[in-house]
Design a protein around this motif. Sequence first.
Motif, short mmCIF file in Angstrom:
data_model
loop_
_atom_site.label_atom_id
_atom_site.label_comp_id
_atom_site.label_asym_id
_atom_site.label_seq_id
_atom_site.Cartn_x
_atom_site.Cartn_y
_atom_site.Cartn_z
N ARG A 278 -0.76 62.91 85.88
CA ARG A 278 -1.34 61.99 86.87
C ARG A 278 -1.46 60.58 86.31
N ARG A 279 -1.88 60.50 85.05
CA ARG A 279 -2.01 59.16 84.44
C ARG A 279 -0.69 58.43 84.42
N ARG A 282 0.38 57.30 87.77
CA ARG A 282 -0.56 56.24 88.19
C ARG A 282 -0.66 56.11 89.72
N CYS A 283 -0.97 57.22 90.35
CA CYS A 283 -1.18 57.14 91.79
C CYS A 283 -2.52 57.79 92.09
N GLU A 284 -3.01 57.53 93.28
CA GLU A 284 -4.29 58.17 93.65
C GLU A 284 -4.07 59.58 94.15
N ARG A 285 -2.98 59.78 94.89
CA ARG A 285 -2.72 61.12 95.43
C ARG A 285 -1.29 61.52 95.09
N LEU A 286 -1.17 62.75 94.62
CA LEU A 286 0.15 63.23 94.21
C LEU A 286 0.55 64.43 95.08
N HIS A 377 2.14 70.79 86.44
CA HIS A 377 2.45 70.03 87.66
C HIS A 377 1.69 70.58 88.86
N ALA A 380 -1.70 69.33 88.72
CA ALA A 380 -1.82 67.88 88.93
C ALA A 380 -1.69 67.49 90.40
N ALA A 381 -1.15 68.39 91.21
CA ALA A 381 -0.78 68.00 92.58
C ALA A 381 -1.94 68.19 93.56
N ASP A 382 -2.33 67.14 94.26
CA ASP A 382 -3.33 67.27 95.32
C ASP A 382 -2.79 68.16 96.44
#
Length: 537
Positions: A278-279, A282-286, A377, A380-382
């Motif tokens: 996520r870092r 660099r996005c708010e939502r993945l 992954h 990490a994924a919303d």
Amino acid sequence: MNRPDVYVQSDIDFPRLLLASNREPFRVIRDANGEVSRCERSMGGLTSALCPVLERCDGVWVSWNPNALSTDDDDLIREQHGDGIPFPTIQVGLRKSEIKGYYNGFCNRALWPLCHTVLRCVTPRLDYWQDFRTVNDRFADVIASRSKKYDVLWIHDYHLMLVPAAMRRRIDPRHRIGYFHHVPFPNVRVLKAFPWHRQLIKGILGADAIGFHTPEYASNFIECCQELLGCDTRSEPGTIHHGKYGTIVRVRPIGVDAQSFAMIANQRDVQDDAIQIRRKIRCERLVLSVDRLDYTKGILERVEAIRALFARIPQCRGIVTFVQVAVPTRTDVPEYPQYRAKVEAAIDELNGEFGHGDWKPFIYRTEPMKRRELVAHYLAADVACITPLADGMNLVASEYCASRTDGDGVLVLSSQAGAATTLGEHAVCVDMRKQEGVVTGILRALTMSESERALRMGRLRSIVMKNTTDTWLKSCLDDIMHPEPADAEQLAALVKIGHARQGHDGGRVRAGAPKSRHATHSSSMAKRAPAGNAPPH
Ligand code: ADP
Ligand code: G6P
């Protein structure tokens, strides 16, 4: 040599299996000196699902040896154990021309698009068909020559549709034969137009028990048997009577090795990797998608829907990033590189149109990942966006849920995936034929409240943790070894679909569990002879 993956051991006493599929379970990678450097699991749902099976059962995996034979008789059958492969394997050699006709041709340019009803890609060539028959016969010869008395023979997927009947002609009738179809089964209208439909159905009917992922595929098959072969499919629901034989058909949605995914997800370093992913992005939502690069997976349509999303909802720009992992597959089949070129052009356009500064709206990766990286992954994924145009099951959907031990994450799932029959109620379901619905579905997932996310993921996880490799395997092996009349749940599934199709001509289908007339090919023998370790009665 490290073991290639984490497996969960089972305490169920499974029989000795001779499992056959086209795809080999592991690829052994050698260095320049021919020394084994590592062993990788082959890509795709079938091997993901079945490797844990042979970890649990005593047995052998028979598959294609993807290195073409250099001479006609060279290395026709190769046995392998060791080199990091956790169970014995037997590989069946093919000539270069056979790989073209059988695998690239009949399997991937005829059967695959036929089963997924992508009719523009179906190329029914006679030379492909001839190679398909030759190779299926070779598999049957190898299996027959290597099977021990009472082994359970379990044949997998469309590549080997003729093998069950070919086995019947070669082996002792006490052997039990199962067939599992991992892809959709087309409806009678579609199959009827395909030149070799009768041979294909007869081929599968050599099995004692046939498994499908969904009620729709199973009842398509039953209807094909009835209409195209004139089999009696009604006197005993869930059993197809052909000649003096009976073959049972069951709905057995495949599960994943859910414990293993959960165990990996609970490891601290995997969770740290998820934070790093996520870092880095660099996005708010993945939003994540993971597929083989196949035209049935709806990758192109997904990219177009995402483009529509960014166009219509500017607030998503700079905030939401899509990550697509798409591993190239079947690269010698012309439709695949053509599709890849279209996908990549669409991604370039999307990134060109909306990307700005160091924000890239769509990240595209084509390399295979180790399971730990894949799980990182998933964590990490919303949102996981699993939106095939057609898919037998789709294991990625279940793997995502199994990995979300934190109870968060939203699954956006295409109603055209087999997985929608088990997970659809608690996922955000979308119809890939309607772009507007896909856009709305993704937005809905991105804006879902924490409590709704937790509720849905909790329910999804309880389904996935309950319907695992073990439960699936046990049901399938019971079908093969101890066939019982269809239970109420199976009847409900099969009859419901049958009703919808036959204009409620369901009066002839009796509810309840009827007595089996002659349930399997080998039922009379089976009463006398135990199959494998476990006696059938
Ligand atoms: P299919 O059977 O059509 O290949 P599934 O979704 O059922 O589709 O199965 C795909 C399998 O391949 C899953 O187990 C998934 O984890 C695995 N997979 C897909 N992409 C990758 C990748 N990039 N690296 C490792 N495994 C992958
Ligand atoms: C699907 C099929 C499998 C196949 C896999 C990968 O999951 O059902 O039988 O193994 O795709 O495709 P490939 O052609 O590489 O074996």
